[in-house]
Design an enzyme around this catalytic site. Structure first.
Site, PDB file in Angstrom:
ATOM      1  N   SER A  73      -3.696  -9.316   2.094  1.00  0.00           N
ATOM      2  CA  SER A  73      -3.797  -9.690   3.516  1.00  0.00           C
ATOM      3  C   SER A  73      -2.637 -10.533   4.033  1.00  0.00           C
ATOM      4  O   SER A  73      -2.658 -10.959   5.179  1.00  0.00           O
ATOM      5  CB  SER A  73      -5.113 -10.420   3.815  1.00  0.00           C
ATOM      6  OG  SER A  73      -6.194  -9.533   3.792  1.00  0.00           O
ATOM      7  N   ASP A  93       0.835  -1.203   0.000  1.00  0.00           N
ATOM      8  CA  ASP A  93       0.000   0.000   0.000  1.00  0.00           C
ATOM      9  C   ASP A  93       0.872   1.256   0.000  1.00  0.00           C
ATOM     10  O   ASP A  93       0.696   2.153  -0.829  1.00  0.00           O
ATOM     11  CB  ASP A  93      -0.916  -0.031   1.232  1.00  0.00           C
ATOM     12  CG  ASP A  93      -1.977   1.058   1.246  1.00  0.00           C
ATOM     13  OD1 ASP A  93      -2.252   1.673   0.211  1.00  0.00           O
ATOM     14  OD2 ASP A  93      -2.559   1.267   2.328  1.00  0.00           O
TER      15      ASP A  93
END
Length: 179
Positions: free
Chosen positions: A127, A40
């Site tokens: 994740s 991210d």
């Protein structure tokens, strides 16, 4: 479409997702959409301030992005034209719906790519970093959802699973070889 057709449309690479010349890359985002660590943060840094501005506008409009959902922005300074942001589940032993939430991430990203008739879409591990999802289990979900989507849909024409390390690349290669 046949599963053999789907198989030829799924590729695995090891490297930096921010450098791939694809139509869109997927960002394993947090619900704030304001950047963070891992992939991210790398995507936000590489894309530049335009990406953050678009994420702030989405946040102002709808309050961020919920786990399992996805939103789309332009790619800023990335080679990719778009970024599809999805929020994966935090691993909690798999007993609180994490596999279905992770599957939903993949389906929603693929749906957005299909709606835009994107030629190519690249996924990082969703994740598997600080959210703690076991890499092998996450790769199995990714492989299943992508193969199923490609067997039934024309777009995206190519999906790339991007591995950060050798172990993840091997797991993705095993998934990509499934029929």
């Amino acid at each position: 479409m046949s599963s053999s057709s789907a198989l030829t449309r799924l590729r695995v690479v090891q490297g930096d997702i921010t450098k791939l010349p694809v139509t869109a890359i997927v960002n394993a985002a947090n619900s704030s959409l304001l950047g963070g660590g891992g992939v991210d943060g790398a995507i936000h840094r590489a894309a530049g301030p335009a990406l953050l501005a678009e994420c702030q506008a989405i946040r102002a409009r709808q309050g961020g992005c919920k786990v399992g959902e996805a939103v789309i922005t332009t790619g800023g300074r990335l080679p990719a034209q778009y970024v599809i942001h999805t929020v994966g589940p935090v691993w909690n032993g798999g007993r609180a719906g994490q596999p279905e939430l992770l599957a939903s991430c993949y389906r929603n990203c693929l749906r957005l790519a299909a709606e835009q008739e994107m030629v190519s879409l690249a996924f990082p591990g969703i994740s598997t970093g600080i959210y703690g999802y076991p890499t092998a289990a996450a790769a199995a979900v990714a492989g299943h959802e992508i193969r199923q989507w490609l067997a039934a849909h024309k777009y995206p024409r190519k999906v790339v699973l991007v591995a950060f390390d050798d172990e993840t690349r091997r797991l993705y290669e095993t998934e990509a070889a499934q029929t």
